[in-house]
Design a protein around this motif. Structure first.
Motif, PDB file in Angstrom:
ATOM      1  N   UNK A 611       8.644  -0.771  -8.977  1.00 23.09           N
ATOM      2  CA  UNK A 611       8.148   0.175  -7.978  1.00 23.09           C
ATOM      3  C   UNK A 611       7.513   1.398  -8.642  1.00 23.09           C
ATOM      4  N   UNK A 612       8.172   1.926  -9.672  1.00 19.12           N
ATOM      5  CA  UNK A 612       7.617   3.102 -10.367  1.00 19.12           C
ATOM      6  C   UNK A 612       6.253   2.776 -10.957  1.00 19.12           C
ATOM      7  N   UNK A 613       6.130   1.600 -11.544  1.00 16.36           N
ATOM      8  CA  UNK A 613       4.842   1.211 -12.143  1.00 16.36           C
ATOM      9  C   UNK A 613       3.757   1.076 -11.069  1.00 16.36           C
ATOM     10  N   UNK A 614       4.104   0.413  -9.953  1.00 22.48           N
ATOM     11  CA  UNK A 614       3.113   0.194  -8.891  1.00 22.48           C
ATOM     12  C   UNK A 614       2.645   1.538  -8.328  1.00 22.48           C
ATOM     13  N   UNK A 615       3.587   2.455  -8.149  1.00 22.03           N
ATOM     14  CA  UNK A 615       3.216   3.787  -7.625  1.00 22.03           C
ATOM     15  C   UNK A 615       2.277   4.495  -8.593  1.00 22.03           C
ATOM     16  N   UNK A 616       2.532   4.311  -9.887  1.00 20.83           N
ATOM     17  CA  UNK A 616       1.711   4.978 -10.910  1.00 20.83           C
ATOM     18  C   UNK A 616       0.312   4.350 -10.993  1.00 20.83           C
ATOM     19  N   UNK A 617       0.240   3.007 -10.973  1.00 18.29           N
ATOM     20  CA  UNK A 617      -1.040   2.311 -11.192  1.00 18.29           C
ATOM     21  C   UNK A 617      -1.807   2.026  -9.893  1.00 18.29           C
ATOM     22  N   UNK A 618      -1.097   2.041  -8.749  1.00 23.94           N
ATOM     23  CA  UNK A 618      -1.728   1.589  -7.510  1.00 23.94           C
ATOM     24  C   UNK A 618      -1.803   0.064  -7.498  1.00 23.94           C
ATOM     25  N   UNK A 619      -2.454  -0.494  -6.497  1.00 24.50           N
ATOM     26  CA  UNK A 619      -2.562  -1.951  -6.377  1.00 24.50           C
ATOM     27  C   UNK A 619      -3.739  -2.457  -7.212  1.00 24.50           C
ATOM     28  N   UNK A 620      -3.439  -2.877  -8.440  1.00 21.03           N
ATOM     29  CA  UNK A 620      -4.488  -3.374  -9.344  1.00 21.03           C
ATOM     30  C   UNK A 620      -5.100  -4.682  -8.825  1.00 21.03           C
ATOM     31  N   UNK A 621      -4.420  -5.328  -7.892  1.00 17.37           N
ATOM     32  CA  UNK A 621      -4.895  -6.619  -7.389  1.00 17.37           C
ATOM     33  C   UNK A 621      -5.695  -6.492  -6.094  1.00 17.37           C
ATOM     34  N   UNK A 622      -5.901  -5.294  -5.623  1.00 15.11           N
ATOM     35  CA  UNK A 622      -6.624  -5.105  -4.358  1.00 15.11           C
ATOM     36  C   UNK A 622      -8.013  -5.760  -4.368  1.00 15.11           C
ATOM     37  N   UNK A 623      -8.775  -5.662  -5.491  1.00 17.42           N
ATOM     38  CA  UNK A 623     -10.117  -6.276  -5.501  1.00 17.42           C
ATOM     39  C   UNK A 623     -10.121  -7.794  -5.324  1.00 17.42           C
ATOM     40  N   UNK A 624      -8.984  -8.453  -5.614  1.00 21.41           N
ATOM     41  CA  UNK A 624      -8.893  -9.912  -5.452  1.00 21.41           C
ATOM     42  C   UNK A 624      -9.159 -10.300  -3.995  1.00 21.41           C
ATOM     43  N   UNK A 625      -8.804  -9.402  -3.067  1.00 20.89           N
ATOM     44  CA  UNK A 625      -8.976  -9.671  -1.630  1.00 20.89           C
ATOM     45  C   UNK A 625     -10.326  -9.190  -1.110  1.00 20.89           C
TER      46      UNK A 625
END
Length: 642
Positions: A611-625
């Motif tokens: 969770x801490x990593x995701x909050x820091x980086x955001x959704x790196x996979x968003x462009x896949x959609x």
């Protein structure tokens, strides 16, 4: 030939647990469930031994089989089942019991395992390899046969067994080792009717014109104590009723064998709890009583002391045997301590049960912790699940116990759970897939035992056109994760050469997944063919550590399988941000390409830090959609490169 009533130092065979439902799984094999006597044939010495699971010699009783041991040329110990066939060619257990009256009975010893061969134990070799050794070593005769199996396709096999009116099937983990005298979830028995062995503990007086007795009083051992489990008076004709009564009269005792005497409608005569019978029944009540039990047959081959509560239907899986025997590892997370609670999410009430159940024994992570993790990452994972049919991979007792796959939603799901009907050609029926668009469904699925979430590549309303392409880098046993990283970097080089941006994530297990957005513009065959072309390019660059060979048997165990076949209708992979049912509670984590470098490990991203990593980086996979690539342009660039 040596023939003894009871053999000393005999092998007690490995046993299977009962299971509710057939399943497909590439890591399992499936055999016919024979309705006969389990038998060990010890041909390791000059004089063969042939005996039951309780050590009772079968040499003279089944002389037809034991005579044929002379045809065997190898010294070996075999495990199998003695089967009697009726006039229609169907296994018949009652005929087997009446062998004295039927000396010309059609008998076959169906051999399905080998425990020792030419001076060496084979018990620590994986099952499929043991069966290969068995197939080579066994000389088949009219009465000794190799019991074959089919891999992966358990559901179709089960349906075939049903058509043939057989008892059911045995599912075995392909890599399972042989563990003597152990009932294990590596072997599962799946029957068409519910049957169970029980102990006869008494009988009631008959009513009306009935002779002998009214009903048998049944019991079984639970935690070492004999517990009442119901009664049955059906399943007898005049002859079998009379024979049973004569047997019971010799075993009469004055006092009840139960600690707690059950209430009965008619007076009871108690007997020594020595006879075991098989019953069929509709269900077992919460207090352990059989509903609608019908007497099937006496089981002379079964030891009453071994008749314990062995049912393990999905609805009754509620304890992890390993938890009961040992203290679980100290908890690192203690957020959820309530065993059972009801929460409201998206205006829906979700009942959460057994929240203290340990799902990851070494880490002490509970079912409640899994629910809480998914709720904490819901805003990131839900866009990757939205409107996508899910294949449910359920672990009701945690990662070290039996799991099973489920595609079809059950009839008792809450009415607010969203499902979609998809026609399955292989099953020739419509399957109701669940899809997960909100926190309530997420919690409901976690409560079912879904530790990871596996969505389709396509989404509603158009399931024919995938939203993304997947390149799955699947290592063999002898590959390091650094090999996988090297392969992933080569994939990226190939993609960069054709001006395509790929997005990569750890699988959360041993591999890496690279996704390419397709935008739903191409069908599955087009996407799969494009993926195949890309994987060929990668293989040409790394021929020493990669392969396009799918078969595990044919594949070099030092090569990474470049799996492009994940781009077929209905294929699933663990979603981004999904937990994985692996030691360390790893998470399938999206990465920036500059993070993909030697030294990184899949367990770097887990339930504690995700969770801490995701909050820091955001959704790196968003462009896949997002907007898909122009595949034709990419193919042109690929041809120009060549």
């Amino acid at each position: 030939m040596v023939d003894e009533k009871k053999i000393k130092n005999f092998i007690r065979p490995m046993l299977a647990k009962s299971y509710e439902k057939a399943f497909d799984d590439e890591d399992w094999i499936f055999e016919i469930k024979w309705d006969g006597y389990r038998a060990i044939a010890d041909l390791s010495k000059d004089d063969p031994l042939f005996y039951s699971r309780n050590g009772i010699s079968f040499l003279s009783k089944f002389e037809k089989v034991s005579e044929d041991f002379e045809n065997q040329i190898h010294k070996m110990i075999l495990d199998g089942e003695i089967v009697a066939y009726d006039d229609t060619g169907k296994p018949n257990f009652q005929l087997l019991q009446q062998i004295g009256d039927n000396p010309n009975l059609a008998l076959v010893y169906q051999v399905f395992d080998i425990l020792w061969l030419n001076g060496h134990s084979t018990e620590n070799i994986p099952l499929v390899q043991r069966k290969e050794l068995l197939k080579d070593a066994l000389i088949e005769t009219d009465v000794i046969k190799y019991c074959d199996h089919i891999p992966e396709k358990g559901i179709d096999f089960f349906e075939q067994m049903k058509k043939m009116k057989l008892e059911g099937m045995i599912a075995k983990k392909a890599d399972s080792l042989y563990v003597e005298n152990h009932r294990t979830t590596d072997w599962l028995k799946i029957k068409f009717t519910n049957t169970e062995e029980v102990i006869i503990c008494g009988f009631t007086e008959p009513r009306g014109s009935r002779q002998g007795f009214g009903a048998l009083i049944l019991g079984k051992y639970i935690d070492g104590k004999l517990i009442y489990s119901g009664h049955t008076g059906t399943g007898f004709n005049k002859e079998s009723l009379s024979k049973m009564y004569e047997r019971l009269k010799k075993l009469v005792v004055k006092t009840s064998p139960f600690e707690k005497k059950p209430k009965t409608n008619m007076p009871v005569t108690w007997v020594k709890p020595e006879l075991v019978c098989e019953i069929k029944f509709s269900e077992i009540t919460k207090d352990g009583i059989f509903r609608h039990p019908v007497f099937v047959t006496l089981r002379e081959d079964k030891n009453p002391e071994k008749i314990s509560d062995s049912t393990n239907n999905i609805s009754q899986i509620n304890e992890n045997p390993k938890e009961m025997k040992t203290n679980p590892a100290p908890k690192k997370t203690t957020r959820t301590s309530e065993k059972e609670k009801e929460i409201t999410l998206n205006r829906h009430k979700v009942k959460l049960t057994n929240q203290d159940k340990i799902y990851f024994p070494k880490e002490g992570i509970t079912k409640g912790d899994v629910v809480e993790y998914y709720q904490s990452v819901a805003e990131y994972i839900l866009p990757h699940l939205k409107n996508r049919p899910l294949s449910l991979n359920r672990f009701p007792n945690g990662i070290e116990e039996q799991s099973f796959y489920q595609k079809d939603a059950s009839d008792n799901i809450p009415d607010w759970i969203k499902t979609t009907q998809v026609y399955s050609e292989s099953n020739d029926k419509y399957i109701d897939y669940i899809y997960c668009n909100d926190k309530a469904t997420l919690a409901y699925l976690n409560n079912l035992g879904c530790i990871d979430l596996n969505p389709w590549n396509s989404s509603l309303p158009d399931l024919e056109h995938p939203d993304f392409l997947v390149l799955d880098l699947d290592p063999s046993k002898k590959n390091t994760f650094d090999d996988v990283i090297e392969t992933a970097l080569q994939v990226n080089e190939v993609l960069k050469s054709i001006k395509v941006k790929g997005y990569c994530k750890t699988s959360g297990s041993t591999g890496i997944h690279v996704y390419i957005p397709m935008g739903g513009k191409y069908d599955f065959d087009q996407v799969k063919d494009f993926a195949h072309i890309l994987m060929k390019q990668v293989h040409e660059q790394l021929p020493k550590i990669t392969t396009l060979e799918r078969s595990l048997q044919k594949r070099d165990d030092k090569k990474i399988y470049l799996d492009y076949l994940q781009n077929r209708t209905g294929q699933t992979l663990a979603s981004a941000y999904s937990l994985r049912p692996k030691e360390g509670a790893s998470v399938s984590m999206p990465l920036n390409w500059d993070e993909v470098k030697p030294g990184m490990k899949p367990t770097d991203f887990n339930i504690h830090n995700a969770l801490d990593r995701i909050k820091e980086k955001g959704d790196l996979f968003k462009p896949v959609l997002g907007k898909g690539i122009d595949m034709m342009k990419a193919l042109e660039l690929l041809q120009n490169d060549e």
